[in-house]
Design a protein around this motif. Structure first.
Motif, PDB file in Angstrom:
ATOM      1  N   VAL A 157       6.391   6.205  -0.091  1.00  0.00           N
ATOM      2  CA  VAL A 157       6.550   5.432   1.134  1.00  0.00           C
ATOM      3  C   VAL A 157       5.559   4.277   1.054  1.00  0.00           C
ATOM      4  CG1 VAL A 157       6.478   5.453   3.634  1.00  0.00           C
ATOM      5  CG2 VAL A 157       7.249   7.488   2.387  1.00  0.00           C
ATOM      6  N   THR A 171      -1.649  -0.462   8.659  1.00  0.00           N
ATOM      7  CA  THR A 171      -1.320   0.265   9.883  1.00  0.00           C
ATOM      8  C   THR A 171      -2.558   0.975  10.421  1.00  0.00           C
ATOM      9  OG1 THR A 171       0.912   0.639   9.006  1.00  0.00           O
ATOM     10  CG2 THR A 171       0.219   2.023  10.850  1.00  0.00           C
ATOM     11  N   GLU A 226       3.960   0.660   2.271  1.00  0.00           N
ATOM     12  CA  GLU A 226       3.740  -0.205   3.431  1.00  0.00           C
ATOM     13  C   GLU A 226       3.709  -1.661   2.967  1.00  0.00           C
ATOM     14  OE1 GLU A 226      -0.142  -0.976   4.978  1.00  0.00           O
ATOM     15  OE2 GLU A 226       0.463  -0.313   6.966  1.00  0.00           O
ATOM     16  N   MET A 278       3.243  -4.348   8.212  1.00  0.00           N
ATOM     17  CA  MET A 278       3.146  -2.928   8.570  1.00  0.00           C
ATOM     18  C   MET A 278       4.482  -2.217   8.677  1.00  0.00           C
ATOM     19  SD  MET A 278      -0.103  -2.793  11.155  1.00  0.00           S
ATOM     20  CE  MET A 278       0.469  -4.042  12.282  1.00  0.00           C
ATOM     21  N   SER A 320      10.828   3.499   1.920  1.00  0.00           N
ATOM     22  CA  SER A 320      10.777   4.530   0.883  1.00  0.00           C
ATOM     23  C   SER A 320      11.461   4.020  -0.368  1.00  0.00           C
ATOM     24  CB  SER A 320      11.523   5.785   1.338  1.00  0.00           C
ATOM     25  OG  SER A 320      11.050   6.203   2.557  1.00  0.00           O
ATOM     26  N   THR A 342       7.291   0.072   6.741  1.00  0.00           N
ATOM     27  CA  THR A 342       7.270   0.992   5.601  1.00  0.00           C
ATOM     28  C   THR A 342       8.672   1.166   5.042  1.00  0.00           C
ATOM     29  OG1 THR A 342       7.415   2.818   7.151  1.00  0.00           O
ATOM     30  CG2 THR A 342       5.235   2.305   6.283  1.00  0.00           C
ATOM     31  N   HIS A 385      -7.599   5.768   5.823  1.00  0.00           N
ATOM     32  CA  HIS A 385      -6.472   5.429   4.965  1.00  0.00           C
ATOM     33  C   HIS A 385      -6.540   3.931   4.677  1.00  0.00           C
ATOM     34  CE1 HIS A 385      -2.892   6.032   2.846  1.00  0.00           C
ATOM     35  NE2 HIS A 385      -1.995   6.034   3.808  1.00  0.00           N
ATOM     36  N   TYR A 399      14.065  12.398   2.714  1.00  0.00           N
ATOM     37  CA  TYR A 399      13.130  13.338   2.099  1.00  0.00           C
ATOM     38  C   TYR A 399      13.648  14.773   2.096  1.00  0.00           C
ATOM     39  CZ  TYR A 399      10.520   9.296   3.698  1.00  0.00           C
ATOM     40  OH  TYR A 399      10.128   8.023   3.987  1.00  0.00           O
ATOM     41  N   THR A 443      -4.121   1.735   4.574  1.00  0.00           N
ATOM     42  CA  THR A 443      -3.007   0.903   5.041  1.00  0.00           C
ATOM     43  C   THR A 443      -3.432  -0.052   6.143  1.00  0.00           C
ATOM     44  OG1 THR A 443      -2.402   2.634   6.609  1.00  0.00           O
ATOM     45  CG2 THR A 443      -1.278   2.653   4.478  1.00  0.00           C
ATOM     46  N   THR A 498       0.839  -1.193   0.000  1.00  0.00           N
ATOM     47  CA  THR A 498       0.000   0.000   0.000  1.00  0.00           C
ATOM     48  C   THR A 498       0.872   1.240   0.000  1.00  0.00           C
ATOM     49  OG1 THR A 498      -1.443  -1.279   1.450  1.00  0.00           O
ATOM     50  CG2 THR A 498      -1.991   1.057   1.162  1.00  0.00           C
ATOM     51  N   ILE A 499       0.471   2.234  -0.773  1.00  0.00           N
ATOM     52  CA  ILE A 499       1.201   3.508  -0.755  1.00  0.00           C
ATOM     53  C   ILE A 499       0.731   4.291   0.470  1.00  0.00           C
ATOM     54  CG2 ILE A 499       1.759   5.615  -2.022  1.00  0.00           C
ATOM     55  CD1 ILE A 499       2.665   3.050  -3.460  1.00  0.00           C
ATOM     56  N   ASP A 500       1.609   4.436   1.434  1.00  0.00           N
ATOM     57  CA  ASP A 500       1.246   5.202   2.632  1.00  0.00           C
ATOM     58  C   ASP A 500       1.208   6.688   2.319  1.00  0.00           C
ATOM     59  OD1 ASP A 500       0.825   5.399   5.608  1.00  0.00           O
ATOM     60  OD2 ASP A 500       2.638   6.623   5.422  1.00  0.00           O
TER      61      ASP A 500
END
Lengths: 65, 436
Positions: free
Chosen positions: A14, B194, A16, A20, A24, A22, B190, B315, B192, A4-6
């Motif tokens: 970033v 998470t 995922e 869980m 980059s 993550t 979201h 970043y 995710t 999944t794109i966080d």
């Protein structure tokens, strides 16, 4: 495997992973990705076999002995 | 910045008493002036409004459910002071702004969680707040810090600013580790795991989610108050702009927590909030250029800006652009990647800052300096070298000297300033001999 794109941070995505965590990666790996997008990552066995044969042929043509 | 001269406190209490007793039987409208900010009166917790609505409730000292002790203390003093000066009405707004029912130290801890945010706040009334919980890898050190610094084992206000993993990654573990009294997050989901795992954990712990959005009041104890000032809208293309932005005030000292709010949200805040000035700003989005527009930073004009980001993050946070804007307005910058865990303390009068670098090893070292042991284990301070205290002095609107608190020259005008900044433009007062 699905990832999944966080979020997008500049030129990085970033991502995922299952579990869980993550990571980059360059956004170019997921062109046009938006946060919340889900990608399916799957093994392409046919493509791998095809490449193997093609490259093996090429290599054998070029190999002197 | 509001400062209270102690000698006037008694007079102010008399004024409050006079007004309250004089108005006890009149319309609610007058009494609701005691609500700190009229724009959010309707959102006040029931117990607080109850206290405000009627002096009879005050007089019987009924203990409110959600806001203990403080209103009680407030009411007790009012009940004892029943003299009635007649010409005090114009003072009332000063009184409500300056009356201090809560005393003690507010401690705001910007935890060094690498790339991400986690801010633990010990409120002076004994309650606690946690804004965000970093990545999941940070959960252990966050939990350890809270265990070491929170006797009650509970968190009164848990806020997920927005659903990105560097803000909510460690939150499920935090919920499982402590008794959580309330959970706040913006109304946006979201995809995710998470985020889904966080929702599952909230449900498993029989908790529900309160909607964090502009004008919601997190709590309001008069001189101690926290309100959400964003998100102001919905339909944002970026989750960052859903960030729950919190303005925390204590005796007129103001602390702003931006989450990852970007320029779009900043502009909405500027349009919606009359006074967005703050003493300390938690800079939005780790110092990224997507946040901290010049107009916004100018309006906030904090003395200090805190940037929460990881050392050597990929970043480029914080960006040179953001740092340049902060520098342009002479704002002191604290960074978790350079300063480690950053603690701002406010005793109700002055604000001080301490920083603690994380050591490579994290022992509960028997050799630790005793006075530091209360500070924690995983976010362990390094020796005094990395500690810095800022000293506050005062200037007046027109004078050329700086002063200590209480100096007679401060009777007309009193403006808080850091000693280091004061020394550059002002001379020390010869009467009060302030620090040099």
């Amino acid at each position: 495997m699905k990832v999944t794109i966080d979020r997008i941070e500049g030129d990085q995505a970033v991502v995922e992973f299952p579990g869980m965590t993550t990571v980059s990666v360059p956004l170019s790996l997921f062109p046009g990705a938006k946060e919340g997008d889900v990608y399916k990552i799957s093994k392409d066995e046919d493509e791998a076999a095809e490449r193997k044969n093609r490259i093996k042929d090429k290599f054998n043509r070029l190999m002197e002995d | 910045m509001m400062k209270i001269r102690n000698k006037f406190n008694f007079v102010y209490i008399l004024v409050v008493a006079a007004l309250l007793f004089g108005c006890a039987k009149t319309a609610d409208v007058e009494n609701t002036q005691f609500a700190y900010d009229a724009s959010v009166t309707s959102e006040l917790p029931a117990s607080t409004t109850k206290k405000i609505d009627s002096t009879e409730d005050v007089a019987v000292s009924e203990t409110p459910v959600a806001s203990p002790a403080v209103p009680f203390e407030f009411s007790t003093e009012i009940a004892e002071m029943s003299d009635t000066p007649e010409n005090a009405a114009q003072e009332i707004s000063d009184v409500q702004a300056q009356y201090r029912s809560i005393t003690g130290t507010l401690k705001i801890v910007y935890l060094d969680v690498g790339q991400g945010d986690s801010i633990y706040i010990g409120l002076p009334n004994g309650e606690s707040m946690l804004i965000d919980a970093g990545e999941s890898s940070a959960s252990e050190s966050i939990i350890q810090y809270i265990k070491d610094n929170n006797d009650k084992g509970s968190i009164d206000y848990l806020i997920a600013s927005h659903p990105h993993s560097d803000h909510i990654g460690g939150m499920a573990a935090v919920i499982n580790a402590f008794e959580i009294k309330s959970v706040w997050m913006p109304a946006e989901i979201h995809n995710t795991k998470t985020f889904e795992n966080l929702l599952d954990t909230i449900e498993e712990n029989n908790l529900t989610i309160k909607n964090a959005k502009a004008d919601k009041v997190l709590f309001d104890y008069g001189n101690l108050k926290a309100v959400f000032i964003a998100p102001n809208g919905s339909g944002y293309s970026n989750l960052n702009n859903y960030s729950a932005v919190i303005l925390l005030t204590y005796n007129g000292h103001r602390f702003l927590f931006m989450g990852d709010a970007e320029e779009e949200s900043e502009a909405e805040i500027l349009a919606a909030v009359d006074d967005i000035s703050a003493d300390v700003l938690k800079v939005g989005h780790h110092g990224s250029s997507t946040s901290s527009a010049k107009a916004f930073i100018k309006a906030v004009s904090p003395k200090y800006a805190v940037i929460s980001c990881g050392k050597g993050n990929s970043y480029g946070h914080p960006t040179n652009q953001t740092l340049a804007i902060l520098a342009e307005f002479g704002i002191g910058i604290k960074r978790t990647d350079e300063n480690g865990t950053i603690i701002f303390s406010c005793d109700g009068e002055n604000i001080s800052c301490t920083t603690f670098l994380r050591t490579e090893i994290q022992p509960r070292a028997p050799t630790a300096v005793p006075s530091e042991t209360s500070e924690t284990s995983t976010v362990k301070e390094t020796p005094a070298k990395t500690q810095e205290q800022s000293i506050t002095v005062y200037i007046t609107k027109t004078g050329e000297k700086y002063h200590s608190d209480g100096c007679r020259y401060l009777s007309q005008s009193k403006i808080t300033i850091e000693l280091e900044a004061a020394k550059q433009k002002y001379d020390p007062c010869s009467v009060c001999s302030p620090p040099r």
